[in-house]
Design an enzyme around this catalytic site. Structure first.
Site, PDB file in Angstrom:
ATOM      1  CE  LYS A 180      41.085  36.938  34.855  1.00  0.00           C
ATOM      2  NZ  LYS A 180      40.029  37.758  35.384  1.00  0.00           N
TER       3      LYS A 180
HETATM    4  C1  PLP Z   1      40.009  38.477  36.599  1.00  0.00           C
HETATM    5  C2  PLP Z   1      38.836  39.337  36.918  1.00  0.00           C
HETATM    6  C3  PLP Z   1      38.968  40.712  37.206  1.00  0.00           C
HETATM    7  C4  PLP Z   1      40.284  41.474  37.214  1.00  0.00           C
HETATM    8  O1  PLP Z   1      41.303  40.829  37.769  1.00  0.00           O
HETATM    9  P1  PLP Z   1      42.794  41.413  37.853  1.00  0.00           P
HETATM   10  O2  PLP Z   1      43.434  40.370  38.689  1.00  0.00           O
HETATM   11  O3  PLP Z   1      42.705  42.735  38.535  1.00  0.00           O
HETATM   12  O4  PLP Z   1      43.347  41.535  36.498  1.00  0.00           O
HETATM   13  C5  PLP Z   1      37.829  41.447  37.415  1.00  0.00           C
HETATM   14  N1  PLP Z   1      36.616  40.893  37.356  1.00  0.00           N
HETATM   15  C6  PLP Z   1      36.429  39.587  37.088  1.00  0.00           C
HETATM   16  C7  PLP Z   1      35.035  39.049  37.003  1.00  0.00           C
HETATM   17  C8  PLP Z   1      37.537  38.758  36.881  1.00  0.00           C
HETATM   18  O5  PLP Z   1      37.363  37.457  36.634  1.00  0.00           O
END
Ligand code: PLP
Length: 376
Positions: A180
């Site tokens: 991210k």
């Molecule tokens: C990354 C992501 C999440 C959450 O991911 P975690 O691995 O739980 O931090 C949720 N929704 C979307 C669209 C994502 O890209």
């Protein structure tokens, strides 16, 4: 052989090391001072009134849905073109995700389709700012239901009216997984407008403990969704360089746009429209119809370039098909995007040369696929 180019790569330096080491040396590894510091710094960077750090974006979405009162038998209108977590969290509360199709340009929840799906049992609307492009939350606000925003891909995004994504006063969840915009390894943050909501989320992430209670007093059901001080320290270091990280991603995206402009039939991420601004998370192209996408992935891989079909349609995942009887054809815009989307390597420190190498390799892979196609 030229060096491999990964899909994603975090930017971690001496600042991150120093901060994490500081926590290690302090001996306070969780529920220490870095937690509130990270929350305040994040809220202030974003322009949101308050924020709660949690163990993942998924945990954040789960607590946000609980905070708006989603429960057993409720319906939540949401997008099938997302990472599976945004639908799974609805099931955690024994509610039902009601998928509606997405807008063909932004690939975000289509507000008209959402309006048509809202009914008596709709307890919330859960838009996803997919690939960092802001969903039309202003239109969804007209539907008179609580909104929980999946902003896990959208740190740095801005709505058309100038409000940062996550700062409209709804509950919004961000994710800090390693790919991210900002990473804490694993982690997340929920922004909210109402102090009572923050209090509830802070309690539920910590086994239902109230802030003024002793350690083993619990006045509601809770979870262990805490984020450690180690992770918060990492987040603080990342936050300090976040503007640079976002600018780096925007620079790489602009280079990609130039390098891929001549590729016939290739769909590029939609440009910013009407004042909205994308918070760059991934660079996803749509291969032309009829192209063997898996073949393109293999060709890129042979040249050391990682790529990935991204994202699959949630309703067509085997679990969702079996549980709800979903079929192909229900959400044609989503399904077409899911069938043709390909994420290319994308990270802040990607060089122009690397972008050009990806573009050139993709160009020859597409050309090869065209020549092999029985349609031509
Ligand atoms: C990354 C992501 C999440 C959450 O991911 P975690 O691995 O739980 O931090 C949720 N929704 C979307 C669209 C994502 O890209």
């Amino acid at each position: 052989m030229t060096h491999p180019i990964p899909l994603a790569r975090p930017v971690l330096g001496p600042e991150e090391e120093a901060r994490v080491l500081g926590v290690l040396r302090s001996g306070r590894l969780s529920l220490g001072p870095r937690l509130a510091e990270f929350e305040r710094a994040f809220a202030s960077w974003l322009g949101a009134p308050r924020a709660s750090a949690v163990s993942s974006g998924t945990a954040g979405l789960h607590l946000a849905l609980r905070a708006v009162g989603v429960g057993d038998g409720d319906e939540v209108v949401t997008s099938p073109f997302s990472f599976v977590a945004s639908a799974n969290v609805v099931l955690y509360e024994r509610a039902r995700p009601v998928f509606v199709d997405v807008d063909p340009v932004t690939l975000n929840l289509d507000p008209d389709a959402a309006a048509a799906a809202v009914g008596e049992r709709t307890a919330a609307i859960l838009p996803v700012h997919v690939f960092g492009y802001p969903a039309d939350v202003a239109a969804l606000e007209q539907l008179g239901r609580p909104i929980v925003e999946d902003a896990c891909e959208a740190l740095g995004a801005v709505h058309a009216d100038g409000t940062p994504v996550g700062a409209r006063g709804h509950l919004a969840a961000f994710g800090f997984y390693a790919n991210k915009q900002l990473t804490t390894g694993e982690g997340g943050m929920v922004t909210s407008g109402d102090p009572a909501v923050k209090e509830r989320i802070d309690s539920e992430r910590n086994q239902g403990r109230a802030p003024d209670m002793d350690w083993l007093d619990h006045d509601r059901l809770g979870f262990n969704y805490r984020l450690s001080d180690l992770a918060c320290a990492l987040g603080l270091a990342q936050l300090e360089r976040l503007d640079d990280l976002l600018a780096g991603r925007a620079r790489v995206a602009a280079r990609y746009r130039e390098a891929l402009a001549e590729l016939e039939g290739l769909g590029l991420p939609c440009p910013d429209e009407g004042g909205a601004r994308r918070g760059w998370f991934v660079f996803v192209v749509q291969v032309p119809p009829g192209v063997d996408r898996d073949g393109v992935v293999k060709t890129l891989a042979r040249e050391g370039i990682q790529s990935k079909p991204y994202l699959p349609a949630i309703h067509l995942l085997s679990f969702y098909r079996e549980r709800f009887g979903h079929r192909e054809g229900e959400f044609p815009v989503c399904e077409d995007a899911a069938a043709r989307s390909l994420a290319l390597p994308f990270f802040p420190q990607m060089t122009d040369t690397e972008v050009e190498r990806v573009a050139a390799t993709l160009a020859s892979a597409l050309a090869a696929s065209r020549n092999a196609s029985p349609l031509r």
